[in-house]
Design an enzyme around this catalytic site. Structure first.
Site, PDB file in Angstrom:
ATOM      1  N   HIS A  17     -73.320   8.167  34.223  1.00 47.67           N
ATOM      2  CA  HIS A  17     -72.820   9.109  33.212  1.00 47.67           C
ATOM      3  C   HIS A  17     -72.573   8.331  31.925  1.00 47.67           C
ATOM      4  O   HIS A  17     -71.493   7.809  31.682  1.00 47.67           O
ATOM      5  CB  HIS A  17     -71.530   9.770  33.708  1.00 47.67           C
ATOM      6  CG  HIS A  17     -71.050  10.902  32.850  1.00 47.67           C
ATOM      7  ND1 HIS A  17     -70.407  11.996  33.370  1.00 47.67           N
ATOM      8  CD2 HIS A  17     -71.110  11.114  31.512  1.00 47.67           C
ATOM      9  CE1 HIS A  17     -70.088  12.832  32.396  1.00 47.67           C
ATOM     10  NE2 HIS A  17     -70.503  12.298  31.252  1.00 47.67           N
ATOM     11  N   HIS A  19     -73.845   8.539  27.734  1.00 45.48           N
ATOM     12  CA  HIS A  19     -74.575   9.150  26.625  1.00 45.48           C
ATOM     13  C   HIS A  19     -74.992   8.044  25.665  1.00 45.48           C
ATOM     14  O   HIS A  19     -74.129   7.390  25.067  1.00 45.48           O
ATOM     15  CB  HIS A  19     -73.692  10.170  25.905  1.00 45.48           C
ATOM     16  CG  HIS A  19     -73.238  11.290  26.778  1.00 45.48           C
ATOM     17  ND1 HIS A  19     -73.939  12.465  26.879  1.00 45.48           N
ATOM     18  CD2 HIS A  19     -72.163  11.405  27.606  1.00 45.48           C
ATOM     19  CE1 HIS A  19     -73.319  13.275  27.728  1.00 45.48           C
ATOM     20  NE2 HIS A  19     -72.238  12.647  28.194  1.00 45.48           N
ATOM     21  N   HIS A 197     -72.902  18.759  33.194  1.00 46.73           N
ATOM     22  CA  HIS A 197     -71.466  18.604  32.972  1.00 46.73           C
ATOM     23  C   HIS A 197     -70.788  19.909  33.394  1.00 46.73           C
ATOM     24  O   HIS A 197     -71.189  20.996  32.964  1.00 46.73           O
ATOM     25  CB  HIS A 197     -71.178  18.372  31.494  1.00 46.73           C
ATOM     26  CG  HIS A 197     -71.535  16.997  30.996  1.00 46.73           C
ATOM     27  ND1 HIS A 197     -72.753  16.413  31.224  1.00 46.73           N
ATOM     28  CD2 HIS A 197     -70.809  16.106  30.255  1.00 46.73           C
ATOM     29  CE1 HIS A 197     -72.773  15.214  30.650  1.00 46.73           C
ATOM     30  NE2 HIS A 197     -71.610  15.004  30.067  1.00 46.73           N
ATOM     31  N   GLU A 200     -64.926  19.689  33.344  1.00 41.60           N
ATOM     32  CA  GLU A 200     -64.185  18.754  32.500  1.00 41.60           C
ATOM     33  C   GLU A 200     -63.155  19.580  31.738  1.00 41.60           C
ATOM     34  O   GLU A 200     -61.986  19.606  32.088  1.00 41.60           O
ATOM     35  CB  GLU A 200     -65.136  18.016  31.554  1.00 41.60           C
ATOM     36  CG  GLU A 200     -64.429  17.056  30.608  1.00 41.60           C
ATOM     37  CD  GLU A 200     -65.330  16.517  29.516  1.00 41.60           C
ATOM     38  OE1 GLU A 200     -64.935  15.518  28.895  1.00 41.60           O
ATOM     39  OE2 GLU A 200     -66.409  17.094  29.256  1.00 41.60           O
ATOM     40  N   ASP A 278     -69.096   7.167  30.057  1.00 43.99           N
ATOM     41  CA  ASP A 278     -69.296   8.330  29.197  1.00 43.99           C
ATOM     42  C   ASP A 278     -69.770   7.932  27.786  1.00 43.99           C
ATOM     43  O   ASP A 278     -70.956   7.848  27.532  1.00 43.99           O
ATOM     44  CB  ASP A 278     -68.012   9.163  29.148  1.00 43.99           C
ATOM     45  CG  ASP A 278     -68.254  10.625  28.791  1.00 43.99           C
ATOM     46  OD1 ASP A 278     -69.422  11.019  28.596  1.00 43.99           O
ATOM     47  OD2 ASP A 278     -67.276  11.397  28.727  1.00 43.99           O
ATOM     48  N   ASP A 279     -68.825   7.716  26.870  1.00 51.35           N
ATOM     49  CA  ASP A 279     -69.111   7.311  25.482  1.00 51.35           C
ATOM     50  C   ASP A 279     -68.172   6.147  25.157  1.00 51.35           C
ATOM     51  O   ASP A 279     -67.150   6.325  24.475  1.00 51.35           O
ATOM     52  CB  ASP A 279     -68.867   8.472  24.518  1.00 51.35           C
ATOM     53  CG  ASP A 279     -69.690   9.699  24.857  1.00 51.35           C
ATOM     54  OD1 ASP A 279     -70.824   9.812  24.361  1.00 51.35           O
ATOM     55  OD2 ASP A 279     -69.199  10.553  25.624  1.00 51.35           O
TER      56      ASP A 279
END
Length: 341
Positions: A17, A19, A197, A200, A278-279
């Site tokens: 996961h 990005h 996704h 969340e 994630d980021d």
């Protein structure tokens, strides 16, 4: 460095996961802006980092999309991806499955082919130079209309040699998976795998829709499943992988503190959990920082962290031979670490 920190640093793992646009470090954002003559509302690294004060997913997305303006050329996408691969390799990531958001680029005049060419060239170099296997997952922006997603899939079909799956990301609230049933069905008919996704900021029913309507192989995030006992039972029974991002969940106010995160409880319930970043520049750390955070805040044991790493390989889209190789490396590492004095 503590013994556990050293163990985490050397622990072979996959990241499922991530990005790629969300790995844009402040220094890179400023450098690309200067290189491409793009005006951004920041003049220093400190100003960029000061903007990382999010109270919701939308707060983050507003900044995220501003940053994307600096990505203009194939070389930009290569440099962005290569920087992540080097960082992941340093965290003993052996396999990475990377999301990208083509609509965020084509809508501002950057071609789909430019994006894929830059990312793809870096992925090839990651395999050749770092031994890091990868897969590329194209995400639809769920807050755009379905027609845009359908057109994006049309473009993606020319790049099936690069793209293994489609996903669904961006603002979740008010954009249920059901909205994208047809485009996901088309993607599956074309031989693409599916992830999404869900759970969340969206409620547990979004997870059910992703499973039942989009027929996803993994749920990205999925932490709100814990609000629904029957859904948890289903996820455990079917061993649906959840790609959880602890530091992200805290920075986006899904949970107030890392100590409130349900990750350990999810594993103890038998859910197939993986740990991801994630980021990472926006949320406070790459994958090893997430492993360390849940160890310290939740008291997750060595065996639980190893189980999360094993899950990351099992849940990945690697072929059988590569999967066996990765799990063998993990088992060897764990055995040798136990034998150390």
């Amino acid at each position: 460095m503590s013994t556990m920190d050293a163990f985490i640093d050397g622990l072979p793992k996959a990241e499922l996961h991530l990005h790629i646009e969300g790995t844009l470090e402040p220094e890179m954002m400023l450098g690309f802006a200067e290189r491409n003559g793009v005006s951004i509302p920041f003049s220093s690294v400190e100003e960029v980092r000061a903007a990382y004060d999010f109270t919701s997913l939308q707060d983050f997305l507003d900044l995220y999309y501003k940053g994307l303006a600096v990505l203009q050329t194939e070389q930009d996408f290569y440099d962005l991806t290569w920087a992540y691969l080097e960082r992941a390799h340093a965290d003993t990531v052996r396999h990475a499955e990377i999301f990208f958001d083509p609509q965020a680029h084509t809508e501002r005049g950057v071609s789909f082919a430019t994006v894929v060419a830059g990312i793809g060239r870096a992925l090839d170099d990651g395999q050749a130079r770092l031994g890091l296997s990868t897969r590329l997952i194209m995400c639809f922006l769920r807050d755009l209309d379905v027609a845009s997603a359908e057109a994006t899939l049309d473009e993606a079909l020319d790049h099936k040699d690069r793209i293994i799956a489609v996903g669904l990301d961006s603002a979740e609230a008010g954009h249920p998976p059901a909205k994208f049933t047809h485009v996901f069905e088309r993607a599956r008919q074309e031989g693409l795998l599916t992830v999404a996704h869900a759970g969340e900021e969206g409620p547990p029913p979004y997870i059910r829709e992703a499973l039942d309507l989009l027929h996803v192989r993994r749920i990205d995030h999925g932490v709100r499943a814990m609000e629904d006992v029957r859904l948890v039972e289903r996820l455990v029974e079917e061993q649906v992988p959840l790609t959880v991002c602890p530091l992200s969940n805290v920075r986006l106010a899904v949970f107030d503190r890392i100590e409130d995160h349900p990750l350990r409880a999810m594993m103890e319930r038998g859910l197939m959990v993986t740990i991801n970043s994630d980021d990472p520049p926006y949320f406070g750390g790459y994958v090893n920082a997430n492993y360390r955070a849940v160890h310290r805040a939740l008291g997750m044991t060595r065996d639980q962290l190893v189980a999360a790493a094993r899950n990351s390989f099992v849940a990945s889209f690697v072929d059988t031979a590569r999967g066996a190789e990765l799990i063998s490396e993990l088992e060897k590492y764990v055995a040798e670490s136990r034998a150390e004095p």
